[in-house]
Design a protein around this motif. Sequence first.
Motif, mmCIF file in Angstrom:
data_model
loop_
_atom_site.group_PDB
_atom_site.id
_atom_site.type_symbol
_atom_site.label_atom_id
_atom_site.label_comp_id
_atom_site.label_asym_id
_atom_site.label_seq_id
_atom_site.Cartn_x
_atom_site.Cartn_y
_atom_site.Cartn_z
ATOM 1 N N GLU A 204 0.836 -1.205 0.000
ATOM 2 C CA GLU A 204 0.000 0.000 0.000
ATOM 3 C C GLU A 204 0.869 1.253 0.000
ATOM 4 O O GLU A 204 0.596 2.217 -0.717
ATOM 5 N N ALA A 205 1.940 1.207 0.774
ATOM 6 C CA ALA A 205 2.841 2.355 0.840
ATOM 7 C C ALA A 205 3.481 2.610 -0.521
ATOM 8 O O ALA A 205 3.562 3.747 -0.993
ATOM 9 N N ALA A 206 3.912 1.501 -1.172
ATOM 10 C CA ALA A 206 4.546 1.638 -2.484
ATOM 11 C C ALA A 206 3.561 2.223 -3.486
ATOM 12 O O ALA A 206 3.910 3.100 -4.282
ATOM 13 N N THR A 207 2.318 1.723 -3.439
ATOM 14 C CA THR A 207 1.288 2.241 -4.343
ATOM 15 C C THR A 207 1.052 3.723 -4.064
ATOM 16 O O THR A 207 0.922 4.535 -4.989
ATOM 17 N N ALA A 208 1.031 4.075 -2.780
ATOM 18 C CA ALA A 208 0.798 5.468 -2.409
ATOM 19 C C ALA A 208 1.904 6.369 -2.936
ATOM 20 O O ALA A 208 1.683 7.517 -3.290
#
Lengths: 394, 367
Positions: free
Chosen positions: A295-299
Amino acid sequence: MAQRTTEQHAVPFWRDERYLQLLGQLAVVLAVAALFYYLINNLIHGLAAQGIQLGFRFLRLTAGFDIGESLIEYSRSDTVLRALYVGFLNTLLVAFLGIIFATILGIVVGVARLSKNWLINKIAAVYVEFLRNIPLLVFLFFVYTVIFLKLPRTDNALSISFLKIYFSNRGIFIPWGIPGETFGSWLVILLVGLILAIVVGLILYRQGQRTGRMPLIGFWAPLTFVVVGLIGWIALPSAPLIKDVPVLQGRNFVGGRGFSPEFGAMLFSLAVYTSAFIAEIVRAGILAVSKGQREAATALGLSPFLTLRLVIFPQALRVIVPPLTSQYLNLTKNSSLAVAVGYPDVFAVANTILNQTGRAVEMIGITMIVYLTFSLLTSLFMNWYNARIRLVER
Amino acid sequence: MSRKLLVLLAVVVLGVLIVAACTSAPTAAPPAETAGAAPATGAEPQEAAAKSTLDVVKERGKLICGVNNALPGFGFIQPDGSFAGFDIDFCRALSAAIFGDPDKVEYRPLTAKERFTALSAGEIDVLIRNTTWTLTRDTELAGNFVATTFYDGQGIQVPVDSGIETLQDLEGASICVQTGTTTELNLADQMAAAGVNYTPIVFETADDTTNAYLSGRCDAWTTDKSGLVSRQSIFDDPSAHKILDVTLSKEPLGPMVRHGDDQWFDIVQWVVFATFTGEEMGVTSQNVDDVKATTQDPNVKKLLGLEGEMGQKLGLSDDWAYNIIKYVGNYEEIYNRHLGPDTVFNLPRGLNKSWVDGGLLYAPPIR
């Protein structure tokens, strides 16, 4: 207080846990040693009673049998030791290529199993469950007799005509290059190309670190190598590799490079079978990386591919590598099933030697040592790799 | 507390093991010193070492015979699960000679590669499995060949439509062969001598070998000629295959026993000779009772146990040869029953004729 200490000292040694632990360990070691002593003693006496003497002199004698495929020059008049070496190289070849293909296939299928695309996901799931639940020997027989031996005969072989690749029940034949006169000089040029490629790679890497924009090293460095190789090819007076195309001559193809059905069946089954297990390991590894990371990478705006490559995989590797090592070891050891389809691997050749010389104990011993060496080397490499990726973790 | 118990347990186990090791090591030693005695059979090495193979067989109440189970005519499993064949009949003859009953045999099917280990490890009493007599096998494998029961030669089988007629036609060919056989070595020798390049494809069992041949993986396959004829009979279309005229080797096939028990060697050898002698003297399973009742020929009398106590010299009863001929038959009957004109093989006897008919079967006199 003082009285208590003396009391403690007064504990007899058979009730002192420190001594008992030591004694226990000693006991186990002795027991194991005694067992081995007994077994070896039994073997020696048993053999003596049968009038059989152990020895390795027979390794220097003429082998007397031919071997179907070999990476080195070999004929019946070579020594038994060389025959064994031929088998050793054959095992190495099939295990090495098997590991590479199994890894690639396994990663693809493992990632596919996590796909949100229903079809891809289910195909991967069926692949894994189907292969994982069939004994390898059965699968190997199936691949050999139903796929490879059922290919058409050589006189109407399946072919990819413009590539001159032929599939027949005598094997798969592809064009190959035979070293020409200038092959040696070309190898030197290739070496220069390799060094240049590394230099280019390093320079680009430095530049990337300095500017914060990493150039496509994976593109430029290999390109350097290819360009140098090509220049060398053109510059040399004659072509370093002469094209050798398989041609049907009588009942068999001549020229090019042939891969026997036995080798094909071995490689195919080992790679495909092991890839199913590797797929599950890869899937487990990826799932072990916490959801927050993705999720962090996508963000941060990373594409799904980059997320996988830069965030998920490096972390998943920590989970993947130890069980992956086991699979590599399994693959290597499973290659001994080659004897079932007539591929002359080290076990098959050792079997033949055993039969022809009657040296059962020696040959089984040698075979065990060979596989142990293979496995320990693989283990060693994988442990080194495991330690290396562990450092990457911060 | 539990850890202490564990440690104590380990100590006790150790003690037991040490005692076991110390007591068993010396008892394992005697076989080395009395190497002349028969080697171990089954689970009790020390006990059996002192006994002769004959005693072990008698005590067990049956003979354990290592045989082939995939070679029709020689050793093959019948549809009803029983074994039958030329080699099998020699097991039965041996049983008849020892027990007076041809059926006290346990057949142990073995592959080409298992057979010698099974014999030297004492799993079987005698190996009668189309085994070629060679110097290496006679010496290094710790076994002895007793006699030749079948004179064979190695041949090559090819599909009729392949156009292959001679060894030279096999240039560049793939040839299927079974591992652990003399044929594997003969093939390499003969091809090297003829200067023909070929690729051997080596399989573990006869079934794998012929399957690969039939699927077109190999241009030819090779084994003893009798084996070729035998396997050909169970191909889907036997007439599509032929055996080349060339004979690659001498293949004298015969029973094999372990080193170290001369009495047992003699018994197996003379059982084979009794079948030869039976044919030579015209004694068959049909007429043996009549002959025994009426014969005046001292040689026949000795064979049938009416004179000379020949059986006792072997450690058997005197009617040993009578039992062989009565229950199994003489060599001719055994041959014809499994390989003769009335069978699918219809193998000419060739060298396997009695010496009186110009063949090689020659038994020393029973006297």
